[in-house]
Structure formats: C-alpha cells, structure tokens
Design a protein around this motif. Structure first.
Motif, PDB file in Angstrom:
ATOM      1  N   LYS A 111      55.604  46.478  20.288  1.00 19.44           N
ATOM      2  CA  LYS A 111      56.512  47.585  20.594  1.00 19.44           C
ATOM      3  C   LYS A 111      56.162  48.829  19.777  1.00 19.44           C
ATOM      4  CE  LYS A 111      60.454  44.692  21.948  1.00 19.44           C
ATOM      5  NZ  LYS A 111      61.819  44.238  21.566  1.00 19.44           N
ATOM      6  N   SER A 115      54.959  52.460  21.273  1.00 16.96           N
ATOM      7  CA  SER A 115      55.662  53.707  20.931  1.00 16.96           C
ATOM      8  C   SER A 115      54.716  54.750  20.346  1.00 16.96           C
ATOM      9  CB  SER A 115      56.795  53.421  19.938  1.00 16.96           C
ATOM     10  OG  SER A 115      56.283  52.956  18.709  1.00 16.96           O
ATOM     11  N   SER A 118      52.625  55.741  23.972  1.00 16.07           N
ATOM     12  CA  SER A 118      53.349  56.277  25.128  1.00 16.07           C
ATOM     13  C   SER A 118      54.680  56.916  24.735  1.00 16.07           C
ATOM     14  CB  SER A 118      53.602  55.160  26.137  1.00 16.07           C
ATOM     15  OG  SER A 118      54.418  55.595  27.189  1.00 16.07           O
ATOM     16  N   SER A 120      57.111  57.091  26.788  1.00 17.77           N
ATOM     17  CA  SER A 120      58.133  56.365  27.561  1.00 17.77           C
ATOM     18  C   SER A 120      58.141  54.881  27.183  1.00 17.77           C
ATOM     19  CB  SER A 120      57.853  56.507  29.058  1.00 17.77           C
ATOM     20  OG  SER A 120      57.731  57.853  29.432  1.00 17.77           O
ATOM     21  N   SER A 121      57.935  54.604  25.902  1.00 19.96           N
ATOM     22  CA  SER A 121      57.778  53.217  25.451  1.00 19.96           C
ATOM     23  C   SER A 121      58.988  52.327  25.769  1.00 19.96           C
ATOM     24  CB  SER A 121      57.492  53.187  23.943  1.00 19.96           C
ATOM     25  OG  SER A 121      58.551  53.795  23.229  1.00 19.96           O
ATOM     26  N   GLU A 122      60.193  52.837  25.548  1.00 21.66           N
ATOM     27  CA  GLU A 122      61.384  52.016  25.777  1.00 21.66           C
ATOM     28  C   GLU A 122      61.534  51.640  27.247  1.00 21.66           C
ATOM     29  OE1 GLU A 122      64.925  53.673  24.173  1.00 21.66           O
ATOM     30  OE2 GLU A 122      64.142  53.828  22.129  1.00 21.66           O
ATOM     31  N   GLN A 123      61.301  52.609  28.139  1.00 22.08           N
ATOM     32  CA  GLN A 123      61.404  52.332  29.569  1.00 22.08           C
ATOM     33  C   GLN A 123      60.330  51.356  30.034  1.00 22.08           C
ATOM     34  OE1 GLN A 123      61.583  55.245  28.016  1.00 22.08           O
ATOM     35  NE2 GLN A 123      62.648  56.825  29.225  1.00 22.08           N
ATOM     36  N   ILE A 124      59.133  51.504  29.462  1.00 21.25           N
ATOM     37  CA  ILE A 124      58.029  50.618  29.850  1.00 21.25           C
ATOM     38  C   ILE A 124      58.295  49.189  29.384  1.00 21.25           C
ATOM     39  CG2 ILE A 124      55.583  50.102  29.472  1.00 21.25           C
ATOM     40  CD1 ILE A 124      55.099  53.118  29.303  1.00 21.25           C
ATOM     41  N   GLU A 126      61.152  47.818  28.859  1.00 18.74           N
ATOM     42  CA  GLU A 126      62.215  47.281  29.697  1.00 18.74           C
ATOM     43  C   GLU A 126      61.670  46.817  31.044  1.00 18.74           C
ATOM     44  OE1 GLU A 126      66.573  48.579  31.592  1.00 18.74           O
ATOM     45  OE2 GLU A 126      65.453  49.978  30.314  1.00 18.74           O
ATOM     46  N   LYS A 127      60.755  47.613  31.605  1.00 13.53           N
ATOM     47  CA  LYS A 127      60.153  47.265  32.886  1.00 13.53           C
ATOM     48  C   LYS A 127      59.324  45.982  32.770  1.00 13.53           C
ATOM     49  CE  LYS A 127      57.336  49.279  36.590  1.00 13.53           C
ATOM     50  NZ  LYS A 127      56.521  50.466  37.009  1.00 13.53           N
ATOM     51  N   ASN A 130      61.482  42.831  32.426  1.00 11.92           N
ATOM     52  CA  ASN A 130      62.226  42.479  33.634  1.00 11.92           C
ATOM     53  C   ASN A 130      61.489  41.428  34.460  1.00 11.92           C
ATOM     54  OD1 ASN A 130      64.496  44.050  33.273  1.00 11.92           O
ATOM     55  ND2 ASN A 130      63.654  45.833  34.325  1.00 11.92           N
ATOM     56  N   TYR A 151      51.433  49.260  34.259  1.00 12.29           N
ATOM     57  CA  TYR A 151      52.474  49.884  33.440  1.00 12.29           C
ATOM     58  C   TYR A 151      51.983  51.107  32.648  1.00 12.29           C
ATOM     59  CZ  TYR A 151      54.564  45.330  34.346  1.00 12.29           C
ATOM     60  OH  TYR A 151      55.052  44.205  34.966  1.00 12.29           O
TER      61      TYR A 151
END
Length: 250
Positions: A111, A115, A118, A120-124, A126-127, A130, A151
């Motif tokens: 993680k 970070s 990217s 958009s690390s948190e969104q990635i 999470e994706k 999932n 991703y």
C-alpha cells in the motif's frame, strides 16, 4: 474460502460481515481496564475485548508482558456479534501469528508502494480488494507485469513490478523462541549435544530460553526449515526426559 488458506498463509478477517467464530483477526491494543483488554480490529470498525483468562494460560504476573497500548496482536474470535467480538490471544498458535503478521506487513508495504507511485492509491486498492485477496494479488503481480495493467498505467506497472521483484530477492528472517530444561546432572552437556548441529542458527537468551533464527528468500521455506529443526530438538529432548516448550514471541 479464506479458511482453506490458513495452513499456507493465514486467515485474516477484514470485513465485519465476514468475521465469524474461529477466524483470526489482527488487533491493536487500545487499553486495559480491570481484567479486560480492549482492542480495535484492523480494517474493521467493530471493537473487541479479551478477558485475562484468554490472554495466556496460567497466572499472569505482568499483563504488559503480553499486551500494552498500541501493540499489534493476533487473536482468535470466540464469539462474533454485530457490534462486538469476544477474542482470545492464548488460543493463537505461534505459526498462525507469524503468518498473519507477515501477511499484514506485506500488504502494508504494498500500500505504501502504491501511494508513492499513484495519486489514486486508495481507490485502486479498493478496486483490487473487491475482486482479489490483496496478498494473492501481490504474489501474482511479482510474477506477471501484465497482471498489473488492469489497474495501473504502463509506466506505473513497470515501476511496481520492478519494486516487487527487487523486494522478493531480499531474505526473510523468522524467529522462534523455545525453552529446553533438564533435571539431570549431565543436563548441560545433553543440551549442548542436542543444539550443536544448529549452533549457527540458535542463540541463548538466558533462563533456559533459546532463539532459533532462519533466513530465506521464501518465507514458507524458512518456516518449514524452522519447524523441521524444532521437531528434531523436541524429539531428542523427549528421548532424554528433558522438557521442551515452544514460546510465543512477545
């Protein structure tokens, strides 16, 4: 699905709805009040408690030898309710704890890597979670650059793959603490005889306690080697009427 992974990598419940009896959860000690330890569950909003009898077997002389505020511990779920978990520390084996902590460390490092690359690390993350177990995803990403392209951009994928490949080359070290006692007049000689084949890996900690350290590029290989050595030591100890006990690291 998750329980099937326990022997090879540990079972770490991360969602409130998934947590059930016998699951392993990573916790952060919040406080100790009376004879109850209050903890926060990592990756979950549900709180947990541990009563003293579930901290360790036998009499507890100093609770801080086992738990203290902000310490990370691995617990087993005894009872799961919607708003509360009843937990046990003493029912978690050394192998289970080592595996869960290693898994958490690997995921946390990944993680931080994402970070730094990217925005958009948190969104990635999470994706990814999932549809994948994050630890499994990391293992796949080490082996396949194309696995990351779903991703990340081509440039980001190359950076991540390179960082993961370089990290996988570093050796991993595991530590096992055990005690070895003898009431025989020749006990010291017998202990030295048992440990002699492993002198380069075993060190004396005092009070009949010893530390076994194994390093390998593969954590599972290190764990297997450690178990083999400990099994050999235990077998020889029993044949000489000596007391062998594997200790949990605190």
């Amino acid at each position: 699905q998750f329980l099937a992974l326990l022997e090879s990598r540990g079972t770490l419940a991360v969602d409130v709805m998934e947590i059930k009896e016998s699951d392993l959860v990573l916790c952060t000690v919040k406080k100790v009040e009376g004879t109850v330890v209050f903890v926060d569950i990592v990756n979950s909003k549900i709180p947990g408690t541990i009563i003293f009898p579930e901290i360790a077997a036998g009499r507890i002389r100093n609770i801080r030898d086992y738990v203290s505020p902000n310490k990370k511990i691995v617990c087993k779920v005894l009872k799961a309710q919607k708003d509360h978990l009843e937990l046990s520390l003493r029912r978690v084996t050394a192998k289970e704890r080592e595996t869960i902590l290693e898994k958490h460390k690997k995921e946390s490092t990944f993680k931080k890597l994402i970070s730094s690359i990217s925005k958009s690390s948190e969104q990635i993350i999470e994706k990814i979670t999932n549809s994948h177990d994050l630890s499994d995803f990391i293992d796949e990403a080490k082996e396949s650059l194309s696995f990351l392209s779903k991703y990340f951009s081509a440039e980001e994928s190359k950076k991540i793959h390179k960082a993961l490949s370089e990290k996988s080359e570093k050796e991993k070290t595991i530590k096992k603490v055990f005690s070895l006692k003898s009431s025989s007049s020749s006990g010291l000689f017998e202990i030295k005889s048992i440990l002699k084949p492993h002198n380069d890996k075993v060190s004396y900690l005092g009070s009949s306690k010893f530390s076994l350290q194994i390093s390998s590029k593969n954590y599972k290989d290190a764990e297997t080697q450690a178990e083999s050595i400990l099994s050999d030591i235990e077998k020889q100890a029993k044949s000489k009427n000596m007391k062998f006990e594997l200790k949990d690291k605190k």
